[in-house]
Design an enzyme around this catalytic site. Structure first.
Site, PDB file in Angstrom:
ATOM      1  N   ILE A 169     -76.821 101.130 -15.626  1.00  0.00           N
ATOM      2  CA  ILE A 169     -77.534 101.039 -16.812  1.00  0.00           C
ATOM      3  C   ILE A 169     -77.382 102.491 -17.403  1.00  0.00           C
ATOM      4  O   ILE A 169     -77.781 103.528 -16.813  1.00  0.00           O
ATOM      5  CB  ILE A 169     -79.047 100.831 -16.794  1.00  0.00           C
ATOM      6  N   SER A 206     -78.057 106.826 -12.764  1.00  0.00           N
ATOM      7  CA  SER A 206     -78.179 106.575 -11.516  1.00  0.00           C
ATOM      8  C   SER A 206     -76.801 105.390 -11.085  1.00  0.00           C
ATOM      9  O   SER A 206     -76.716 104.557 -11.532  1.00  0.00           O
ATOM     10  CB  SER A 206     -79.494 105.911 -11.020  1.00  0.00           C
ATOM     11  N   GLU A 289     -88.144  96.856 -14.146  1.00  0.00           N
ATOM     12  CA  GLU A 289     -87.710  98.120 -13.857  1.00  0.00           C
ATOM     13  C   GLU A 289     -88.895  99.140 -13.199  1.00  0.00           C
ATOM     14  O   GLU A 289     -88.949  99.640 -12.350  1.00  0.00           O
ATOM     15  CB  GLU A 289     -87.229  98.951 -14.977  1.00  0.00           C
TER      16      GLU A 289
END
Length: 447
Positions: A169, A206, A289
Site C-alpha cells: 500500500i 512497508s 489496518e
C-alpha cells in the site's frame, strides 16, 4: 452461544508466566471464542512457532528475514488470514483453497480468527518478522478485492491471493503522512486515455522493496480528498520506477522503501474503482489496518511484561527477590492493569467488527478503533518503560537476559507512528463521536 470451556493450562504450548497469554487461553471463561477458534489458535501457534517465532530474535540480530519466509507462508495459505473477514470465498475456492491449516473452513473465518492469527504472529514480541508478511495482503490487496474492476481482479487476484505476487500500500509521501488528503503524486491520462502518467514519490512503504505492485494513492483531480484515486502501479522492470530501501529503527527487515515515479506509464485499466473515490476506498480499510496494529501492540506488551515478571521473580537484590519488593509489584500491577483493560477493549471491538455489517462498522467504529490504536501504543510504551526500570542494565544490553526487551524498546514507534499519528487519531475519534451524537439528536434522541 460461544463455547465457554477453557483450554487446559497444562497445554505445553502455553506460557504460564503471568501476563504472557490472553486470559481466554488460561482458566478465565470468555463468551467470544468457539471450538473453531481454539483449534485455529493451536494450529497457528504450531505453524508460526516453527517457521517464524523460533527464529525471530536471530533474524532481528542479523537484520534480515529469509526471503523464503514469505513463500513458506504463501504455500501454506497462511497469508490469507491477513485479509478482512469475511474472506472472498468464491475467489479462493476458484484457486483450490477451501480451508486453512486443515482446521479452519474458509466459511467460518471471522474477526476472532483474525485476532488469533495476528496475536500469534507477534507473540514472539518482535515486529520485524511479521512486518515482512502482513502489510501487502492486509492493506494493499483489499482495495483491489473490494473495488477493482472484474478485469483487474481477474488479472491480479490469483497471484496476490496465493502469494505468488505481492503488492504494497503506497499512500504516505515525504510531505503527506496522516494528511492523506494532500498527497501530491499525480496521475494524468495520456495517449487518448489508454494510460496514466504518474509522477511523484512515496515514502515509508512497508515491503515495497519486494512488491510486484503498489496499490497507490494518486491525484487525478483537483486539490483535496475528491481529487484522489487509487492506481495499481507495476513496480518491477517498469520504466521510471526507482526504489531504495530505507533504514528504520529495525533496520531493513520490513522492506521499508522510498519509491520514485518519473513519467511512469500505467494502463488506465489499473484504476481501482472510480476516479475521485480513492480516499473513500482507503478509509474503508482503516478499521482493519488499525485493529491489526492494536492486537500486535498488546501482544508485544505481553511479551515485555511477562519477561519482566519472570526476571523479577528470580533476580535477588538486598537479600530478597525483586518481586518481594512492594514497589516492584506495584510497577507490574500498574502495567498489567492497563494491558488487560486494553485487551478487553480489543476483544469488544473485534466482536463489534464481527457483528456489524461493513457500512455500519465503518460509520460507528472508526473513532473507537482509532482510540484503541492510541491506547495500545501507550500500553506498549508503559510496559517497556516499567520493564526497563525493573531489568536495569540488562534492558539496554543487546545480549543476555534483557535482549528481547531492548529490541522491543526500539519498536515502540512502529506501533505509535503507522496508521495515523496519535494526535490526529484522537481528534478523529472525537469528531466521529460528535457526528454520531449530532445525527442522533436530529433523529429525535434525548440529551
Amino acid at each position: 452461544m460461544a463455547n465457554r470451556n477453557t483450554v487446559a493450562p497444562e497445554d505445553p504450548q502455553l506460557d504460564l508466566t503471568p501476563f504472557a497469554e490472553a486470559p481466554w487461553l488460561l482458566d478465565i471463561p470468555s463468551p467470544f471464542y468457539t471450538d473453531s477458534h481454539r483449534a485455529w489458535q493451536k494450529a497457528c501457534r504450531g505453524f508460526i512457532n516453527k517457521h517464524l517465532s523460533e527464529h525471530g530474535l536471530r533474524w532481528v540480530k542479523e537484520g534480515t528475514v529469509p526471503l523464503d519466509l514469505h513463500r513458506t507462508f504463501a504455500e501454506a495459505g497462511m497469508l490469507i488470514p491477513c485479509l478482512p473477514a469475511p474472506l472472498p470465498l468464491q475467489r479462493l475456492k476458484q484457486l483450490g483453497i477451501h480451508e486453512l491449516l486443515g482446521v479452519l473452513k474458509l466459511e467460518d473465518y471471522d474477526y476472532f480468527h483474525f485476532l488469533i492469527y495476528v496475536a500469534e504472529l507477534y507473540r514472539c514480541g518482535l515486529w520485524g518478522p511479521a512486518g515482512t508478511l502482513v502489510p501487502g495482503m492486509s492493506f494493499g490487496t483489499p482495495p483491489i478485492l473490494h473495488y477493482g474492476s472484474q478485469e483487474l481482479q481477474d488479472r491480479l487476484l490469483p497471484g496476490l491471493l496465493t502469494g505468488k505476487t505481492r503488492t504494497c500500500i503506497a499512500v504516505t509521501e515525504p510531505g503527506a503522512g496522516s494528511d492523506v488528503a494532500n498527497i501530491e503524486t499525480t496521475a494524468t491520462l495520456v495517449q487518448g486515455g489508454k494510460y496514466y502518467k504518474v509522477d511523484g514519490s512515496k515514502k515509508w512503504i512497508s515491503t515495497g522493496i519486494w512488491a510486484d505492485y503498489a496499490t497507490t494513492a494518486v491525484r487525478t483531480g483537483g486539490p483535496g480528498p475528491s481529487g484522489i484515486s487509487i492506481l495499481v502501479i507495476p513496480l518491477k522492470d517498469t520504466p521510471g520506477v526507482t526504489r531504495r530501501s530505507m533504514d528504520i529503527s529495525i533496520g531493513k527487515m520490513a522492506g521499508t522503501t522510498f519509491i520514485d515515479f518519473d513519467n511512469v506509464l500505467v494502463p488506465a485499466t489499473n484504476l481501482v474503482g472510480k476516479e475521485g473515490y480513492g480516499l473513500r476506498y482507503i478509509l474503508t480499510n482503516f478499521n482493519h489496518e488499525r485493529l491489526s496494529l492494536v492486537i500486535s501492540a498488546i501482544v508485544q506488551a505481553r511479551k515485555v511484561l511477562s519477561t519482566a515478571f519472570a526476571y523479577t521473580s528470580r533476580r535477588e537484590a538486598f537479600g530478597k527477590r525483586l518481586i518481594d519488593q512492594p514497589v516492584v509489584r506495584h510497577r507490574l500491577a500498574k502495567a498489567g492493569a492497563a494491558l488487560e483493560a486494553e485487551w478487553a477493549r480489543t476483544e469488544q471491538l473485534t466482536y463489534a467488527m464481527n457483528n456489524l455489517n461493513k457500512p455500519d462498522a465503518d460509520a460507528v467504529l472508526g473513532g473507537q478503533i482509532a482510540m484503541a490504536k492510541v491506547g495500545a501504543g501507550k500500553v506498549l510504551e508503559k510496559c517497556v518503560s516499567h520493564a526497563q526500570v525493573l531489568l536495569g542494565g540488562n534492558s539496554v544490553t543487546r545480549t543476555g537476559q534483557g535482549e528481547l526487551v531492548e529490541v522491543i524498546s526500539r519498536e515502540v514507534g512502529l506501533t505509535r507512528v503507522p496508521g495515523g499519528s496519535e494526535d490526529i487519531l484522537m481528534d478523529l475519534a472525537i469528531r466521529e463521536l460528535a457526528k454520531q451524537w449530532e445525527r442522533k439528536l436530529k433523529q429525535g434522541a434525548r440529551l
